[in-house]
Structure formats: structure tokens, C-alpha cells
Design a protein around this motif. Structure first.
Motif, mmCIF file in Angstrom:
data_model
loop_
_atom_site.group_PDB
_atom_site.id
_atom_site.type_symbol
_atom_site.label_atom_id
_atom_site.label_comp_id
_atom_site.label_asym_id
_atom_site.label_seq_id
_atom_site.Cartn_x
_atom_site.Cartn_y
_atom_site.Cartn_z
ATOM 1 N N LYS A 76 2.550 53.405 36.492
ATOM 2 C CA LYS A 76 2.868 54.243 37.641
ATOM 3 C C LYS A 76 2.995 53.491 38.964
ATOM 4 N N ASN A 77 2.316 52.371 39.118
ATOM 5 C CA ASN A 77 2.392 51.622 40.372
ATOM 6 C C ASN A 77 3.450 50.528 40.379
ATOM 7 N N LYS A 78 4.066 50.283 39.241
ATOM 8 C CA LYS A 78 5.118 49.263 39.185
ATOM 9 C C LYS A 78 6.405 49.808 39.778
ATOM 10 N N GLN A 79 7.118 48.950 40.466
ATOM 11 C CA GLN A 79 8.456 49.277 40.954
ATOM 12 C C GLN A 79 9.405 48.330 40.250
ATOM 13 N N ASN A 80 9.975 48.769 39.143
ATOM 14 C CA ASN A 80 10.762 47.857 38.321
ATOM 15 C C ASN A 80 11.985 48.494 37.669
ATOM 16 N N ILE A 81 12.439 49.622 38.202
ATOM 17 C CA ILE A 81 13.602 50.291 37.623
ATOM 18 C C ILE A 81 14.801 50.131 38.545
ATOM 19 N N ILE A 82 15.903 49.705 37.953
ATOM 20 C CA ILE A 82 17.189 49.693 38.646
ATOM 21 C C ILE A 82 18.023 50.780 37.995
ATOM 22 N N VAL A 83 18.364 51.797 38.768
ATOM 23 C CA VAL A 83 19.177 52.886 38.248
ATOM 24 C C VAL A 83 20.626 52.429 38.231
ATOM 25 N N ALA A 84 21.237 52.490 37.051
ATOM 26 C CA ALA A 84 22.642 52.098 36.886
ATOM 27 C C ALA A 84 23.467 53.365 36.720
ATOM 28 N N THR A 85 24.365 53.620 37.662
ATOM 29 C CA THR A 85 25.144 54.846 37.614
ATOM 30 C C THR A 85 26.500 54.647 38.275
ATOM 31 N N ALA A 86 27.443 55.464 37.875
ATOM 32 C CA ALA A 86 28.753 55.467 38.523
ATOM 33 C C ALA A 86 28.793 56.526 39.612
ATOM 34 N N ASP A 87 27.751 57.349 39.700
ATOM 35 C CA ASP A 87 27.655 58.438 40.664
ATOM 36 C C ASP A 87 27.003 57.925 41.947
ATOM 37 N N GLY A 88 27.769 57.829 43.003
ATOM 38 C CA GLY A 88 27.276 57.305 44.272
ATOM 39 C C GLY A 88 26.220 58.169 44.933
ATOM 40 N N THR A 89 26.100 59.425 44.531
ATOM 41 C CA THR A 89 25.112 60.318 45.134
ATOM 42 C C THR A 89 23.868 60.468 44.259
ATOM 43 N N ALA A 90 23.753 59.656 43.235
ATOM 44 C CA ALA A 90 22.647 59.796 42.278
ATOM 45 C C ALA A 90 21.284 59.631 42.931
ATOM 46 N N MET A 91 21.146 58.720 43.875
ATOM 47 C CA MET A 91 19.843 58.483 44.482
ATOM 48 C C MET A 91 19.351 59.740 45.203
ATOM 49 N N ALA A 92 20.277 60.480 45.792
ATOM 50 C CA ALA A 92 19.882 61.704 46.480
ATOM 51 C C ALA A 92 19.343 62.746 45.506
ATOM 52 N N ASP A 144 17.947 54.942 52.374
ATOM 53 C CA ASP A 144 18.686 54.743 51.128
ATOM 54 C C ASP A 144 18.433 53.329 50.637
ATOM 55 N N SER A 145 17.695 53.203 49.518
ATOM 56 C CA SER A 145 17.335 51.875 49.017
ATOM 57 C C SER A 145 18.519 51.114 48.456
ATOM 58 N N ALA A 146 19.668 51.780 48.284
ATOM 59 C CA ALA A 146 20.856 51.105 47.769
ATOM 60 C C ALA A 146 21.603 50.355 48.866
ATOM 61 N N LEU A 147 21.294 50.665 50.120
ATOM 62 C CA LEU A 147 21.993 50.012 51.223
ATOM 63 C C LEU A 147 21.436 48.620 51.458
ATOM 64 N N LYS A 148 22.321 47.699 51.700
ATOM 65 C CA LYS A 148 21.911 46.307 51.915
ATOM 66 C C LYS A 148 21.009 46.191 53.144
ATOM 67 N N GLY A 149 21.269 46.984 54.179
ATOM 68 C CA GLY A 149 20.454 46.965 55.392
ATOM 69 C C GLY A 149 19.010 47.348 55.117
ATOM 70 N N THR A 150 18.817 48.358 54.282
ATOM 71 C CA THR A 150 17.459 48.764 53.921
ATOM 72 C C THR A 150 16.756 47.647 53.170
ATOM 73 N N LEU A 151 17.487 46.994 52.274
ATOM 74 C CA LEU A 151 16.920 45.891 51.511
ATOM 75 C C LEU A 151 16.489 44.762 52.440
ATOM 76 N N LEU A 152 17.318 44.448 53.434
ATOM 77 C CA LEU A 152 16.996 43.389 54.383
ATOM 78 C C LEU A 152 15.783 43.755 55.239
#
Length: 156
Positions: A76-92, A144-152
Motif C-alpha cells: 500500500k505504501n509503494k508508488q510503483n505503477i505506471i498506468v499505460a493507456t491511450a485515453d488522455g483523460t484516464a488519470m482524471a 496532473d502527475s503526467a505533466l512534465k512540469g509536475t515531475l520536475l
């Protein structure tokens, strides 16, 4: 070695992703599965460092896989999933994003950034409490964790 599991019912995409990942000397794809139930079985037995997870799969979908893993004491405390999707709104549409690190657009993604994220997942698997607090803050703020700015921002 970074152990990676791919759970996607699009076997062509899964094999292409596996081929790209295994070109990196420190990556090893330990499992490719086509449905959520098998993803949970393999995840439990193989304990991969990173899970690529499609949201729309037969038997148990990716949303349910995330929910189940989020309730598992050792996971439960691990952060290790990368969601792979063609749907750009999936994170929402994700209600439980605690374990999700990144949203990978199946149609177009930066391989070098992906490789870097995978390596960071491995290196941060023993992250400090402050890093966890920052991640939770970003999620609470609905960045949005998918945005490069958020990652930076998270890295800095």
C-alpha cells in the motif's frame, strides 16, 4: 536489476514495450499478462519493482488492481505503477492514485523520460517520509502527475 511487469490486454503493445525496455541493461521484464486477475497473481509471486498497468482489461480491470494493491499491507505504501493507456483523460478517472507514479500515453511517449522514471521508482522505493508527504500534497492539490512540469517540481 529492475524487475518490470506489464499487464495489458493489447499484447502487441505489451510486446513492443517489453522489447524497448529489455534493450536497457538494467531492466528485466519478468511477466507479461493480459488480464487483471493474472496481474495480481504474478505481482504477488514476482514482486516486480515497476508495474505497467492498462486500465481496461478483462476479468479484473486496472482500477480494481490498483485498489486491491493499495489495500495490501506490504504494497500500500509503494508508488510503483505506471498506468499505460491511450485515453488522455484516464488519470482524471482514477479515484485511487496513491500507487500511480505516471500516466504513459500508449500512442506517444518519450522513451528516455520513461527509462528515467523507471530508474527513479527503483531508487526511491525506500523514500523518506518527506518525499511521501510531498507526493501526497501534489495529489491533494490535484496536480496532473503526467505533466512534465509536475515531475520536475517533485524532483526539485
Amino acid at each position: 536489476m529492475i524487475d518490470i511487469m506489464i499487464a495489458d490486454d493489447n499484447i502487441i503493445f505489451a510486446k513492443q514495450l517489453s522489447d524497448k525496455l529489455t534493450q536497457e541493461k538494467d531492466f528485466r521484464v519478468v511477466s507479461i499478462v493480459e488480464d487483471g486477475f493474472q496481474a495480481l497473481v504474478d505481482y504477488e509471486s514476482l514482486q516486480p519493482d515497476v508495474l505497467f498497468l492498462d486500465l481496461k482489461m478483462p476479468n479484473i480491470d486496472g482500477y480494481q488492481v490498483i485498489d486491491i494493491l493499495s489495500k495490501t499491507p506490504n504494497e500500500k505504501n509503494k508508488q510503483n505503477i505506471i498506468v499505460a493507456t491511450a485515453d488522455g483523460t484516464a488519470m482524471a478517472s482514477l479515484h485511487n492514485t496513491r500507487k500511480v507514479v505516471w500516466l504513459l500515453n500508449k500512442c506517444q511517449y518519450n522513451e528516455q523520460l520513461l527509462f528515467q522514471i523507471i530508474r527513479e521508482i527503483k531508487s526511491e522505493s525506500q523514500s523518506t517520509d518527506i518525499k511521501k508527504e510531498i507526493d501526497n500534497l501534489f495529489k491533494d492539490l490535484k496536480f496532473d502527475s503526467a505533466l512534465k512540469g509536475t515531475l520536475l517540481l517533485k524532483r526539485s
